[in-house]
Design an enzyme around this catalytic site. Sequence first.
Site, PDB file in Angstrom:
ATOM      1  N   VAL A  10       0.869  -1.177   0.000  1.00 42.73           N
ATOM      2  CA  VAL A  10       0.000   0.000   0.000  1.00 42.73           C
ATOM      3  C   VAL A  10       0.902   1.222   0.000  1.00 42.73           C
ATOM      4  O   VAL A  10       1.996   1.196   0.555  1.00 42.73           O
ATOM      5  CB  VAL A  10      -0.972   0.022   1.198  1.00 42.73           C
ATOM      6  CG1 VAL A  10      -2.038  -1.036   1.044  1.00 42.73           C
ATOM      7  CG2 VAL A  10      -0.235  -0.166   2.519  1.00 42.73           C
ATOM      8  N   SER A  11       0.436   2.297  -0.620  1.00 42.70           N
ATOM      9  CA  SER A  11       1.295   3.465  -0.820  1.00 42.70           C
ATOM     10  C   SER A  11       1.555   4.260   0.438  1.00 42.70           C
ATOM     11  O   SER A  11       2.604   4.862   0.602  1.00 42.70           O
ATOM     12  CB  SER A  11       0.695   4.381  -1.892  1.00 42.70           C
ATOM     13  OG  SER A  11       0.628   3.698  -3.110  1.00 42.70           O
ATOM     14  N   THR A  12       0.581   4.317   1.348  1.00 45.06           N
ATOM     15  CA  THR A  12       0.752   5.101   2.574  1.00 45.06           C
ATOM     16  C   THR A  12       0.234   4.315   3.760  1.00 45.06           C
ATOM     17  O   THR A  12      -0.480   3.321   3.614  1.00 45.06           O
ATOM     18  CB  THR A  12      -0.042   6.418   2.502  1.00 45.06           C
ATOM     19  OG1 THR A  12      -1.446   6.107   2.486  1.00 45.06           O
ATOM     20  CG2 THR A  12       0.311   7.223   1.254  1.00 45.06           C
TER      21      THR A  12
END
Length: 202
Positions: A10-12
Site C-alpha cells: 500500500v502506498s501510505t
Amino acid sequence: MGKVYGYVRVSTREQNEGRQLIALSEMRVPRKNIYIDRQSGKDFQRPMYQRMLKKLERGDLLYIKSIDRLGRDYGEILEQWRILTKKNKVDIIVLDMPLLDTRRGKDLMGTFLSDVVLQVLSFVAENERENIRQRQREGIEAAKRRGVQFGRPEKPMPENFSQICNKWMIKEISGAEAARQCNLAVTTFYRRARKYKNQLKG
C-alpha cells in the site's frame, strides 16, 4: 512443490491492505508467508520485498493482487519479473489478470503471451502514475493562478527591515548579523534582501 508466498503493498500508512490480504487468503497463502510494504512503489528498495526476495527459492509460487502492487515503474517491474521468473525460477500469479500466471504455458508461445501482457500492463500502470502527476501539477498551477498560497506562510518583515538591509548593503554589518537582527534564517534574509534591492531598482 515449493512454498507459497504473497506480496502486498500500500502506498501510505493510511491505506488499508485488507482487500489484498483477503484475496491472498482465498488462495490459501499462509499468513506467515505474506510480506507487506507500506510505501511508494516508485522503486524496489522496500524492506519487506527485499526480505521476501531472499526467502524465495526455485519452484516457489508468489501471488500478488495486481501488477501495480508489485511496482509503478515500467522498467523496474520488467526487471524484477525477469529476476523472479528467469533467475530465481519462481512462478508468479497476478490475481487481477489471469493471463499473468507463469505456471501456464511454459512453452515459447505461453512465455511470449505472458511477456506481452506484462509489458502492456506495466506500461499502463506507469502511464497512469504519470497522468496523476500531471493532473496534480495542473491542479497546483491552477490554484496558484487563483492566488492559493502553498507551503508555510512567510514570517512578516520586521519594521526595521529596510534599515537593517541598508546597513548590510553598505557593508556596515554582515549578512549573518543582519539576519540575526531581523530574526530570520540567513538564507531567508538574503532572499528577501534580493527582493528589496530589486524593488529599489524598479
